[in-house]
Design an enzyme around this catalytic site. Structure first.
Site, PDB file in Angstrom:
ATOM      1  N   CYS A 161      64.924   9.067   7.445  1.00 31.41           N
ATOM      2  CA  CYS A 161      65.583   8.667   8.685  1.00 31.41           C
ATOM      3  C   CYS A 161      65.218   9.615   9.802  1.00 31.41           C
ATOM      4  CB  CYS A 161      67.089   8.699   8.514  1.00 31.41           C
ATOM      5  SG  CYS A 161      67.644   7.406   7.435  1.00 31.41           S
TER       6      CYS A 161
ATOM      7  N   THR B 219      41.841  29.931  17.710  1.00 32.11           N
ATOM      8  CA  THR B 219      41.815  31.064  16.768  1.00 32.11           C
ATOM      9  C   THR B 219      42.561  30.684  15.492  1.00 32.11           C
ATOM     10  OG1 THR B 219      41.769  32.569  18.639  1.00 32.11           O
ATOM     11  CG2 THR B 219      42.412  33.508  16.508  1.00 32.11           C
TER      12      THR B 219
END
Ligand code: PLP
Length: 376
Positions: free
Chosen positions: A324, A238
Site C-alpha cells: 500500500c 562519484t
C-alpha cells in the site's frame, strides 16, 4: 523480543556489510577517480565488490553497473534501453504485477510514445509464455518480467518467457527485476536469458542506497544521468564506496550459503503454513513453486493496517500485504485474483535465514489474539 518478519521491505545489514562500510568511511575514503594511492585503494574496494557480486550473479564484472538502488536500476534499464533500441520499435511487454519502479517508468515511457502492454496471469493465477508470445510482434522493443513477486513470492517463469521471446525474435531486449530473488533463490544471469537484470543491496543484508544493473556484454543502455566517466559514463557520479563495499561484503557472505538458507527458510515457511492453517478465516496465498521468503495471507474481516499496528505493539513487524502506498493498493493482489475484502486484510510475511520458530509462533499467537481482541 523483536520479531522482524518484513525482510522483503528491507533486511538487517550483516556484520560483514557494516564492517566494510566503516572501513571505507574511516580508512579508504578516497575518490576512486583520484590518481593517488587514496584513490587507488578506494578503487580496489569498488573492483572487489563488483567481482564478488558478478560471481554471485554468474556474470562478468564488466557487465555490472553500480546504481543507487533497484529503483534506479529499473529506470536506467527501461529508459536506457528505450533510448538505445526504441527509435523504431515502440512496444514494451511487461508483466502486470511489477514493482512501482518498473510500472511508473513504463508509464513515463508511454508519455514518450511507447505502447506498453501489461500481461495479466492466466485464470490459474500463473504466468504462461504463450500469453507473452501472443503479444510479440515486429514492433516489440523490450519484454520485462520480475523474478520473484515482492507481494506474494511468486517465482515467475522468467526463463521460459525470455527463451520463447528470444526464439521468436533475438533482437528483443529482455529485462528482469531480480530484487527479491538475488541471493535468495538460485539463478544465473546466463540461464535467465536476460539482457538486463536489476538488483538491490538492502534486500540482501547490505545497506540502503546501492544497487546494480547487469548489462549483458554487447547490449547498449543510454545514460539517464549525465556527468563524468564513472561506470563507463552510463551511470556518472562519484561512486558511493562505503555502500558498494558493503553490498560486496554482504554478497560475499551470503553467496556460499544460498542453498542452506533456502532450505532453512523453506522449513520456516512450512512451519508458518502449519501454524496459519490452525487459524480460522485465513486465506493463504501458497503459490506453487513460490520463493519461501515471502508469504501473503488475509485475515478476513480485519484491515491490514489495524492488524499490522496491533502486531507492532508486540514487536512483530510485518507489511500490509498489498504494498500500500498511503492506503491505496498497488493492484497486484487483485491482478492475481484476490477479492476486495481479501486485499483489504492482506498481510505480507517475509523471512530471512535468521528468523526462528519463535518468531513464527509469536506471529501466529499475535494473529489469533488479534482475531479475538480487535473489532471486525
Ligand atoms: N523491485 C522490487 C521487486 C522491490 O521489491 C523493490 C523494493 O521494494 C525495488 C524494486 C526497489 O528497490 P530499491 O529499494 O533498491 O530502490
Amino acid at each position: 523480543m523483536e520479531h522482524y518478519l518484513d525482510n522483503a521491505a528491507t533486511t538487517k545489514p550483516c556484520a560483514e556489510a557494516a564492517a566494510a562500510m566503516m572501513r571505507c568511511i574511516s580508512e579508504y575514503y578516497g575518490n576512486p577517480s583520484s590518481l593517488h594511492s587514496k584513490g587507488l585503494e578506494a578503487q580496489h574496494e569498488v573492483d572487489a565488490a563488483r567481482q564478488t557480486i558478478a560471481d554471485a550473479l554468474g556474470c562478468k564484472p564488466q557487465e555490472l553497473l553500480f546504481t543507487s538502488g533497484a529503483t534506479e536500476s529499473n529506470n536506467l534499464a527501461l529508459r536506457g534501453a528505450a533510448a538505445a533500441y526504441g527509435r523504431k520499435r515502440k512496444k514494451m511487454i511487461v508483466s502486470a504485477v511489477e514493482h512501482a519502479s518498473v510500472k511508473q517508468t513504463l508509464a513515463y515511457l508511454e508519455t514518450e510514445g511507447f505502447n506498453v502492454v501489461p500481461i495479466a496471469p492466466g485464470a490459474d493465477g500463473l504466468y504462461h509464455p504463450a500469453d507473452f508470445l501472443a503479444q510479440v510482434d515486429k514492433d516489440t522493443c523490450l519484454v520485462s518480467m520480475m523474478l520473484v513477486n515482492n507481494e506474494n513470492g511468486y517465482r515467475m517463469p522468467v526463463e521460459e518467457v525470455f527463451r520463447a521471446v528470444k526464439r521468436r525474435d533475438p533482437e528483443i531486449i529482455t529485462h528482469c527485476d531480480a530484487v527479491q530473488g538475488f541471493l535468495k533463490v538460485p539463478f544465473r544471469t546466463r540461464t535467465l536469458g536476460a539482457d538486463l537484470v536489476s538488483i538491490s543491496g538492502h534486500k540482501v543484508h547490505g545497506i540502503k542506497g546501492v544497487g546494480a544493473l547487469y548489462v549483458k556484454q554487447g547490449i547498449r543502455v543510454k545514460p539517464i544521468l549525465f556527468g563524468g566517466h564513472q561506470e563507463k559514463g552510463i551511470r556518472p557520479g562519484t561512486e558511493s564506496v562505503p555502500l558498494i563495499a558493503a553490498f560486496g561484503a554482504a554478497a560475499g557472505a551470503l553467496a556460499p550459503t544460498l542453498d542452506a538458507r533456502y532450505e532453512k527458510v523453506s522449513q520456516l515457511r512450512s512451519r508458518l503454513l502449519e501454524l496459519l492453517r490452525s487459524l480460522d478465516n485465513v486465506v493463504i496465498r501458497d503459490i506453487p513453486g513460490a520463493s519461501p521468503y515471502v508469504l501473503n495471507l488475509s485475515l478476513l474481516g480485519y484491515r491490514s493496517e489495524i492488524v499490522l499496528h496491533y502486531l507492532e505493539k508486540r514487536e512483530i513487524y510485518v507489511s500490509s500485504g498489498s504494498a500500500c502506498s498511503k492506503g491505496a493498493s498497488s493492484g497486484v493482489l487483485e491482478t492475481f485474483g484476490a477479492k476486495p475484502e481479501e486485499v483489504d486484510s492482506a498481510l505480507r510475511i517475509s523471512l530471512c535465514a535468521e528468523n526462528t520458530e519463535e518468531d513464527l509462533v509469536a506471529l501466529a499467537e499475535g494473529l489469533r489474539d488479534a482475531q479475538r481482541e480487535l473489532m471486525h
